[in-house]
Motif scaffolding. Structure first.
Motif, PDB file in Angstrom:
ATOM      1  N   GLU A   1       0.841  -1.195   0.000  1.00 47.79           N
ATOM      2  CA  GLU A   1       0.000   0.000   0.000  1.00 47.79           C
ATOM      3  C   GLU A   1       0.876   1.245   0.000  1.00 47.79           C
ATOM      4  N   PRO A   2       0.495   2.266  -0.791  1.00 48.57           N
ATOM      5  CA  PRO A   2       1.287   3.508  -0.813  1.00 48.57           C
ATOM      6  C   PRO A   2       1.387   4.126   0.577  1.00 48.57           C
ATOM      7  N   GLY A   3       2.557   4.595   0.910  1.00 48.67           N
ATOM      8  CA  GLY A   3       2.805   5.206   2.210  1.00 48.67           C
ATOM      9  C   GLY A   3       4.237   5.698   2.278  1.00 48.67           C
ATOM     10  N   ARG A   4       4.708   5.966   3.488  1.00 47.52           N
ATOM     11  CA  ARG A   4       6.047   6.554   3.621  1.00 47.52           C
ATOM     12  C   ARG A   4       7.147   5.633   3.098  1.00 47.52           C
ATOM     13  N   ASP A   5       6.958   4.300   3.241  1.00 46.48           N
ATOM     14  CA  ASP A   5       8.012   3.374   2.822  1.00 46.48           C
ATOM     15  C   ASP A   5       8.117   3.297   1.306  1.00 46.48           C
ATOM     16  N   THR A   6       6.980   3.240   0.622  1.00 50.67           N
ATOM     17  CA  THR A   6       7.031   3.267  -0.846  1.00 50.67           C
ATOM     18  C   THR A   6       7.493   4.638  -1.324  1.00 50.67           C
ATOM     19  N   GLY A   7       7.054   5.699  -0.615  1.00 49.86           N
ATOM     20  CA  GLY A   7       7.486   7.052  -0.969  1.00 49.86           C
ATOM     21  C   GLY A   7       8.987   7.221  -0.839  1.00 49.86           C
ATOM     22  N   ARG A   8       9.573   6.584   0.191  1.00 53.28           N
ATOM     23  CA  ARG A   8      11.024   6.702   0.377  1.00 53.28           C
ATOM     24  C   ARG A   8      11.793   5.988  -0.728  1.00 53.28           C
ATOM     25  N   VAL A   9      11.236   4.890  -1.221  1.00 52.64           N
ATOM     26  CA  VAL A   9      11.876   4.199  -2.351  1.00 52.64           C
ATOM     27  C   VAL A   9      11.933   5.138  -3.562  1.00 52.64           C
ATOM     28  N   LEU A  10      10.804   5.799  -3.844  1.00 50.60           N
ATOM     29  CA  LEU A  10      10.769   6.746  -4.965  1.00 50.60           C
ATOM     30  C   LEU A  10      11.700   7.931  -4.720  1.00 50.60           C
ATOM     31  N   TYR A  11      11.804   8.358  -3.459  1.00 52.91           N
ATOM     32  CA  TYR A  11      12.663   9.494  -3.128  1.00 52.91           C
ATOM     33  C   TYR A  11      14.140   9.130  -3.335  1.00 52.91           C
ATOM     34  N   ILE A  12      14.504   7.904  -2.982  1.00 53.98           N
ATOM     35  CA  ILE A  12      15.879   7.444  -3.236  1.00 53.98           C
ATOM     36  C   ILE A  12      16.134   7.406  -4.737  1.00 53.98           C
ATOM     37  N   LYS A  13      15.129   6.970  -5.516  1.00 53.81           N
ATOM     38  CA  LYS A  13      15.263   6.958  -6.979  1.00 53.81           C
ATOM     39  C   LYS A  13      15.489   8.390  -7.488  1.00 53.81           C
ATOM     40  N   VAL A  14      14.781   9.348  -6.883  1.00 56.72           N
ATOM     41  CA  VAL A  14      14.966  10.756  -7.250  1.00 56.72           C
ATOM     42  C   VAL A  14      16.403  11.195  -6.993  1.00 56.72           C
ATOM     43  N   ASN A  15      16.957  10.808  -5.838  1.00 49.98           N
ATOM     44  CA  ASN A  15      18.337  11.183  -5.515  1.00 49.98           C
ATOM     45  C   ASN A  15      19.327  10.609  -6.533  1.00 49.98           C
ATOM     46  N   LEU A  16      19.091   9.381  -6.948  1.00 52.18           N
ATOM     47  CA  LEU A  16      19.988   8.768  -7.930  1.00 52.18           C
ATOM     48  C   LEU A  16      19.855   9.446  -9.291  1.00 52.18           C
ATOM     49  N   LEU A  17      18.622   9.721  -9.710  1.00 45.78           N
ATOM     50  CA  LEU A  17      18.421  10.412 -10.985  1.00 45.78           C
ATOM     51  C   LEU A  17      18.981  11.839 -10.934  1.00 45.78           C
ATOM     52  N   SER A  18      18.939  12.444  -9.749  1.00 46.33           N
ATOM     53  CA  SER A  18      19.529  13.782  -9.596  1.00 46.33           C
ATOM     54  C   SER A  18      21.035  13.737  -9.811  1.00 46.33           C
ATOM     55  N   GLN A  19      21.663  12.632  -9.393  1.00 45.13           N
ATOM     56  CA  GLN A  19      23.096  12.470  -9.636  1.00 45.13           C
ATOM     57  C   GLN A  19      23.376  12.280 -11.120  1.00 45.13           C
TER      58      GLN A  19
ATOM     59  N   GLY B   1      22.783  20.414  -6.721  1.00 50.74           N
ATOM     60  CA  GLY B   1      23.023  18.992  -6.549  1.00 50.74           C
ATOM     61  C   GLY B   1      22.514  18.483  -5.210  1.00 50.74           C
ATOM     62  N   ILE B   2      22.549  17.166  -5.019  1.00 52.79           N
ATOM     63  CA  ILE B   2      21.942  16.567  -3.824  1.00 52.79           C
ATOM     64  C   ILE B   2      22.692  16.919  -2.543  1.00 52.79           C
ATOM     65  N   PHE B   3      23.944  17.356  -2.653  1.00 47.08           N
ATOM     66  CA  PHE B   3      24.701  17.749  -1.461  1.00 47.08           C
ATOM     67  C   PHE B   3      24.862  19.268  -1.362  1.00 47.08           C
ATOM     68  N   GLY B   4      23.968  19.998  -2.013  1.00 49.66           N
ATOM     69  CA  GLY B   4      23.976  21.457  -1.883  1.00 49.66           C
ATOM     70  C   GLY B   4      24.964  22.164  -2.788  1.00 49.66           C
ATOM     71  N   ASN B   5      25.534  21.450  -3.733  1.00 46.92           N
ATOM     72  CA  ASN B   5      26.469  22.056  -4.687  1.00 46.92           C
ATOM     73  C   ASN B   5      25.710  22.644  -5.872  1.00 46.92           C
ATOM     74  N   VAL B   6      26.095  23.850  -6.297  1.00 51.28           N
ATOM     75  CA  VAL B   6      25.461  24.492  -7.440  1.00 51.28           C
ATOM     76  C   VAL B   6      26.081  23.942  -8.721  1.00 51.28           C
ATOM     77  N   ILE B   7      25.216  23.431  -9.622  1.00 51.33           N
ATOM     78  CA  ILE B   7      25.688  22.821 -10.871  1.00 51.33           C
ATOM     79  C   ILE B   7      25.918  23.939 -11.885  1.00 51.33           C
ATOM     80  N   SER B   8      27.175  24.198 -12.199  1.00 49.55           N
ATOM     81  CA  SER B   8      27.524  25.362 -13.023  1.00 49.55           C
ATOM     82  C   SER B   8      27.005  25.249 -14.454  1.00 49.55           C
ATOM     83  N   GLU B   9      26.843  24.016 -14.967  1.00 42.93           N
ATOM     84  CA  GLU B   9      26.446  23.835 -16.368  1.00 42.93           C
ATOM     85  C   GLU B   9      24.952  24.066 -16.609  1.00 42.93           C
ATOM     86  N   VAL B  10      24.184  24.200 -15.550  1.00 49.17           N
ATOM     87  CA  VAL B  10      22.729  24.318 -15.684  1.00 49.17           C
ATOM     88  C   VAL B  10      22.330  25.768 -15.934  1.00 49.17           C
TER      89      VAL B  10
END
Length: 528
Positions: free
Chosen positions: A343-361, A413-422
């Protein structure tokens, strides 16, 4: 535009799409410096009038409301009058009142039957539907937000737009989708409703092939939820000693008694590695992962535990080496495949959030619009899962998701770094500002880590047009980074603070020079 004016635009989205041709007013808005070349190009490139209006609705928040009214006066007096009237009477509009007092995301929760109805009619929907015909209605009724509208309308052809709509639509109530289909696609609405009543062979469980049944991640237990929430709070506050002490004590008490509690504690210990990044071994997994995997098999929900284990494993792979990013994403795909049973909830949401962090990298390495759109899409899905939690937990994740959304639009970036190329345009700034306004509405109780990220975003948002404010925000971000001892982010926050001090000094010197020159001119004039 301010928030009230943006909500006013939403409420008249249908009539705007029905009557407006943006090409007629774009020259005036361009002349008045209200839209950039890139924004004009995005709108004009849309293949038909409706898609141009939808694109215009996405871009228009960067334009002054009064300037928009003025632009509409010549050819669209009725639209100008309608917008002005609605703004004046906004206190009587239930949709505006609801949106202004809550966040932008719907808490819609589809039943299994509703999800099956959509899935079993996918072929017919893909064959017949053109989303552009009713996106304005979904936007007006707050079923989809502007990021979702933008993501859908950007797709190159009708089939891709339908595919993206099917991914995004579950943030809207099922009944709202049915209502949206009534005017132009009544036959599809009827099929979806009929399927709710009758079902079909694919949906009926058989003795040999049971259909997936979503179950709760953990048994309902307020104390267990409070424990997980408190562990997260200590971690986000940088109180690692208290966090570890609590974890150790609970592990000793629960040993051999409750595998669910032990699994939650091990999960909390692993997630601190994300914050204490310097403790990551680049060459091997720490022993706790083996214990974590074995404990998951004994939990009351082993499938959910495996989903969490795979998500944490993928996250750790990405922390070890940059070269592991593909391996990390593959592992997250496996974790995501387990979500259909939970069932959708914080645990499934956290999986998607981790996916977001990886895609952000991935985005940091290759800042393309395709990756950016994908991240924004995942963040929308993430918010949907977190919406099912109780208020204090939901608000914590509203802050997380909206700050992450602001990071994407500002190129951080995910660690607070400004991405100069953007590159960042006024639309990106407006979207980021809107995200941070949502954070402001639930800012009470914000933890130091999230506050640090919030101030980093506010720094980048303000550095071009208000260096004084940017310096203040960067100073607050640095204070929180040091207070929480967030080691991976601290160098980036320090660098940002130094840059703001430099820009502030340059601005001060420039103002001083201008003042001296004016005084000199006045002196010369007076001497004559």
């Amino acid at each position: 535009m301010n928030l009230k004016q943006r909500e006013c635009i939403k409420c008249l989205a249908v009539i705007l799409v029905s009557d407006l041709e943006p090409i007629h007013i774009l020259p005036y808005l361009y002349q008045e410096r209200a839209l950039l070349d890139s924004q004009i190009e995005v709108i004009q490139d849309r293949p038909d009038r409706k898609s141009r209006v939808l694109s215009f609705l996405v871009e228009i928040p960067s334009v002054s409301f009064d300037l928009l009214i003025q632009a509409l006066r010549d050819d669209y007096q009725h639209l100008a009058d309608g917008l002005q009237k609605h703004l004046n009477e906004q206190s009587q509009c239930e949709k505006c009142i609801d949106s202004l007092s809550n966040n932008d995301f719907h808490s819609a929760k589809w039943s299994d039957k509703e999800s099956e109805s959509l899935q079993c009619n996918t072929v017919g929907i893909t064959a017949d539907l053109e989303p552009n015909h009713f996106l304005a209605f979904l936007y007006q009724e707050r079923g989809l937000n502007k990021w979702q509208i933008d993501t859908i309308t950007k797709k190159a052809n009708r089939t891709l737009r339908v595919s993206e709509l099917l991914l995004q639509i579950k943030t809207a109530p099922f009944n709202l989708l049915i209502e949206a289909l009534q005017e132009s696609y009544q036959h599809l609405g009827e099929k979806l409703q009929q399927h709710l009543i009758d079902g079909c062979g694919k949906c009926q469980p058989t003795p040999h092939n049971d259909s997936p049944h979503r179950i709760k991640m953990w048994p309902e237990n307020d104390k267990f939820s409070d424990l997980c929430f408190q562990l997260n709070t200590f971690r986000f506050e940088g109180k690692f000693d208290k966090h570890e002490e609590l974890c150790t004590n609970i592990l000793q008490m629960s040993e051999g008694k409750n595998s669910d509690i032990k699994f939650a504690i091990l999960d909390a210990q692993i997630t601190t590695l994300r914050v204490q990044h310097d403790k990551v071994d680049p060459n091997q997994l720490p022993p706790i992962f083996k214990e974590f995997e074995q404990c998951g098999k004994a939990c009351s929900n082993p499938t959910g535990a495996e989903m969490t284990y795979l998500a944490r494993l993928g996250s750790y792979f990405a922390m070890q080496k940059k070269e592991n990013l593909t391996k990390a994403l593959d592992t997250l795909d496996m974790a995501e495949s387990k979500m259909k049973f939970i069932e959708p909830g914080r645990d499934t949401g956290r999986v998607l959030y981790i996916k977001v962090n990886l895609l952000s990298q991935v985005y940091e390495k290759n800042p393309s619009s395709v990756v950016k759109d994908r991240v924004v899409s995942y963040l929308g899905r993430t918010m949907y899962d977190f919406e099912n939690e109780e208020k204090n937990i939901r608000e914590q994740y509203i802050r997380m998701v909206n700050i992450k959304m602001a990071f994407m639009y500002l190129g951080i970036g995910i660690f607070g770094n400004v991405i100069s190329e953007v590159g960042r345009n006024s639309y990106d700034h407006e979207c980021a500002r809107s995200c941070l306004e949502k954070v402001d509405r639930v800012s009470k109780g914000m933890d130091p880590r999230r506050e640090m990220f919030y101030n980093v975003a506010k720094t980048v948002l303000n550095r071009c047009d208000n260096v004084d404010r940017a310096l203040d925000f960067s100073r607050q971000a640095l204070k929180q980074a040091r207070k929480g001892n967030f080691r991976k982010e601290l160098p980036n926050v320090e660098s940002l603070f130094k840059e703001m001090k430099r820009l502030h000094a340059e601005e001060k010197e420039r103002i001083q020079q201008e003042t001296e020159e004016k005084m000199k001119e006045l002196g010369q004039w007076a001497s004559k």
